[in-house]
Design a protein around this motif. Sequence first.
Motif, PDB file in Angstrom:
ATOM      1  N   PHE A   1       3.466  10.013   1.522  1.00 58.48           N
ATOM      2  CA  PHE A   1       2.416   9.168   0.954  1.00 58.48           C
ATOM      3  C   PHE A   1       1.151   9.985   0.708  1.00 58.48           C
ATOM      4  O   PHE A   1       0.732  10.764   1.561  1.00 58.48           O
ATOM      5  CB  PHE A   1       2.127   8.000   1.889  1.00 58.48           C
ATOM      6  CG  PHE A   1       3.369   7.241   2.274  1.00 58.48           C
ATOM      7  CD1 PHE A   1       3.924   6.321   1.407  1.00 58.48           C
ATOM      8  CD2 PHE A   1       4.007   7.489   3.481  1.00 58.48           C
ATOM      9  CE1 PHE A   1       5.092   5.643   1.734  1.00 58.48           C
ATOM     10  CE2 PHE A   1       5.173   6.813   3.820  1.00 58.48           C
ATOM     11  CZ  PHE A   1       5.717   5.893   2.947  1.00 58.48           C
ATOM     12  N   GLY A   2       0.574   9.799  -0.461  1.00 61.54           N
ATOM     13  CA  GLY A   2      -0.646  10.511  -0.788  1.00 61.54           C
ATOM     14  C   GLY A   2      -0.379  11.953  -1.187  1.00 61.54           C
ATOM     15  O   GLY A   2       0.753  12.350  -1.481  1.00 61.54           O
TER      16      GLY A   2
ATOM     17  N   ASP B   1       5.005   9.135  -2.956  1.00 64.56           N
ATOM     18  CA  ASP B   1       5.310  10.255  -3.848  1.00 64.56           C
ATOM     19  C   ASP B   1       6.774  10.144  -4.256  1.00 64.56           C
ATOM     20  O   ASP B   1       7.680  10.477  -3.482  1.00 64.56           O
ATOM     21  CB  ASP B   1       5.045  11.578  -3.106  1.00 64.56           C
ATOM     22  CG  ASP B   1       5.270  12.799  -3.986  1.00 64.56           C
ATOM     23  OD1 ASP B   1       5.936  12.680  -5.034  1.00 64.56           O
ATOM     24  OD2 ASP B   1       4.784  13.889  -3.623  1.00 64.56           O
TER      25      ASP B   1
ATOM     26  N   GLU C   1       2.211   1.956  -3.381  1.00 62.43           N
ATOM     27  CA  GLU C   1       1.208   2.454  -4.337  1.00 62.43           C
ATOM     28  C   GLU C   1       0.898   3.934  -4.116  1.00 62.43           C
ATOM     29  O   GLU C   1       0.498   4.625  -5.058  1.00 62.43           O
ATOM     30  CB  GLU C   1      -0.076   1.633  -4.206  1.00 62.43           C
ATOM     31  CG  GLU C   1       0.074   0.190  -4.697  1.00 62.43           C
ATOM     32  CD  GLU C   1      -1.126  -0.674  -4.338  1.00 62.43           C
ATOM     33  OE1 GLU C   1      -2.000  -0.164  -3.590  1.00 62.43           O
ATOM     34  OE2 GLU C   1      -1.178  -1.837  -4.767  1.00 62.43           O
ATOM     35  N   THR C   2       1.075   4.421  -2.890  1.00 63.68           N
ATOM     36  CA  THR C   2       0.737   5.821  -2.587  1.00 63.68           C
ATOM     37  C   THR C   2       1.975   6.691  -2.404  1.00 63.68           C
ATOM     38  O   THR C   2       1.851   7.884  -2.113  1.00 63.68           O
ATOM     39  CB  THR C   2      -0.119   5.895  -1.311  1.00 63.68           C
ATOM     40  OG1 THR C   2       0.606   5.308  -0.210  1.00 63.68           O
ATOM     41  CG2 THR C   2      -1.435   5.163  -1.489  1.00 63.68           C
TER      42      THR C   2
ATOM     43  N   HIS D   1       0.835  -1.206   0.000  1.00 64.01           N
ATOM     44  CA  HIS D   1       0.000   0.000   0.000  1.00 64.01           C
ATOM     45  C   HIS D   1       0.865   1.248   0.000  1.00 64.01           C
ATOM     46  O   HIS D   1       0.584   2.208  -0.740  1.00 64.01           O
ATOM     47  CB  HIS D   1      -0.914   0.008   1.226  1.00 64.01           C
ATOM     48  CG  HIS D   1      -1.695   1.275   1.371  1.00 64.01           C
ATOM     49  ND1 HIS D   1      -2.890   1.494   0.717  1.00 64.01           N
ATOM     50  CD2 HIS D   1      -1.440   2.418   2.085  1.00 64.01           C
ATOM     51  CE1 HIS D   1      -3.339   2.699   1.016  1.00 64.01           C
ATOM     52  NE2 HIS D   1      -2.489   3.278   1.842  1.00 64.01           N
TER      53      HIS D   1
END
Length: 594
Positions: free
Chosen positions: A126-127, A120, A117-118, A114
């Motif tokens: 993340f996100g 940067d 996938e998120t 996870h």
Amino acid sequence: ADLLNKHFISIKVDREERPDIDQVYMEAVMALTGQGGWPMSVFLTPELKPFWGGTFFRRQEFMHILANIARVWETTPSELEDSARQIVMALEEEKASISDDLPDENLPDRALQHYAETFDMAHGGFGQAPKFPPSQQISLLLRIHKRTGNSAALHMATSTLKHMAAGGIYDHLGGGFSRYSTDDRWLVPHFEKMLYDNALLAWTYTEAWQLTKESMFADVARETIDYVLREMTSPQGGFFSAQDAGEAGREGEYYVWKYAEIENLLSAAEFSEFCRVFSVTRAGNFEKQGTNIISLNSIDLWKERILPLMQRLYQSRLTREKPRLDDKIITGWNALMISALALAARAFGERRYLDAASKACDFVLHSLYTGEKLLRSFCREKASIEACAEDYAYLIDALLNLYQADFNPEHLLKAKELQLQQNNLFWDSKKGGYFISAATDLFRRRKDLHDGAIPSANSVSFHNLQRLEKLFPMDGFDTFRLGTLKTLALNLQRFPQALPRALWCLDSAGDRQCEILIACCDSPAQAAEALGEINGSFNPDLSVYLSWPEIRLQTSGIPLFAGKEATGSTAYYLCRNFTCKPPVNNWDSALLKT
């Protein structure tokens, strides 16, 4: 105020002092409106059950709402009571239930997927914005890399740490981190500095240095700790809660610089060099035209920071009006800082960090602990408000971490004492796990089952119990550990990435967790060389205990120490899964067996 006083009993709650009240009513507001946030207003029946609420209201809108609620309560109060009953029933139905199945061993790897996938790739983290420092996630990634050698886990961790330290979220002149970044580059922060953020980040940067030996991580850890000791420490040794974002009404005013201000402080050559390293322009990089947030032009320029010039700017900044200080001393947040100081004292061999940790611990135990119960808040020379589960969990964790730095067995015995009290006050005897508070006057008791800005009491308690049952195997801590794990199991299975602190424990479960007890002939000084080697390296699965003749009486009640003595020279006992191997007489041999 007149309208409120005429029709309502108004109660203002400090959510930092009473997180249990904040969370139980925030949950109700989110169920009503689909979103949460602060400031929050909740309307309750006399039985304290919520029937309506929301976050930000403009003045006229709020007065209109007050008038309508007052009218309905006076004419048909049953409508509001029915609404409250429905909300409470809906929240009760959403309660997480206990799982009979233990979490899968691959949950850390699912969380890693996870995060990948998120992640940067350009700026770390993340996100999307706003970005909060993901200290617990990074510490998990360091552990995954230590266990598996996964290079992606290490890259995500170190890249995020470097970009945060290079950005404006980090105070390059004074040390310490702001609450969060409003953009994805970590450039423009909300300038408020919280104790818990800086404690958690000091811990994580220290761990990153232990693993990689990159000087940047040690610099940030030290500068962050030094900021807390300089700006956030009370004369008694406790740590204050927060510094505001700037002077009243002016976000960040204390921290930002006009181009000409810096130019006037430095010579032409110095100013040119400063602008080469740091992002400073006439146009500025902050919302107020022409003001600059000090940040590095590149993460590669860390070693080229011009410390004498930075110090000159820092001294000039001291002439400005300082941000307002929130001088509450919160037990749990202090415990997080004690843990960070204890780890840094070991890693960097810094005695003053250990002294600060010991002084803070003594303050908490003398000023916020009655011997029968722990209190949460100390302000204006007065301790008040019964502690929450997180206060107990964090303090127990701090005592166990502080022992690893000073080897005072009283910390282990106090940790056991507090754990027994926590079990008695907060344990859910029906479904397992720890309630947020011992208060029974709220309309429901709630558990925190995910790690947010600070780790949940259940995640930290799981780790505490994991360690305490090795020290005190006859005290039933294994039952509470297993019950806590089952309580977390459903959320771990569904959203492992939301429980990084709990995953620390799963990542070090079973045979990977071990203890080394060093029995010395005369004094702990004989073990200093070996301890220096292990303290400077990243070994999250290893706990070290020390025994020498002068403390035998104090350790007589700790089964792990029983029967382990030096026989002519220092003896090293390696223990795993409640079984200890025969002693060896040098550190290297003990480590080989790990």
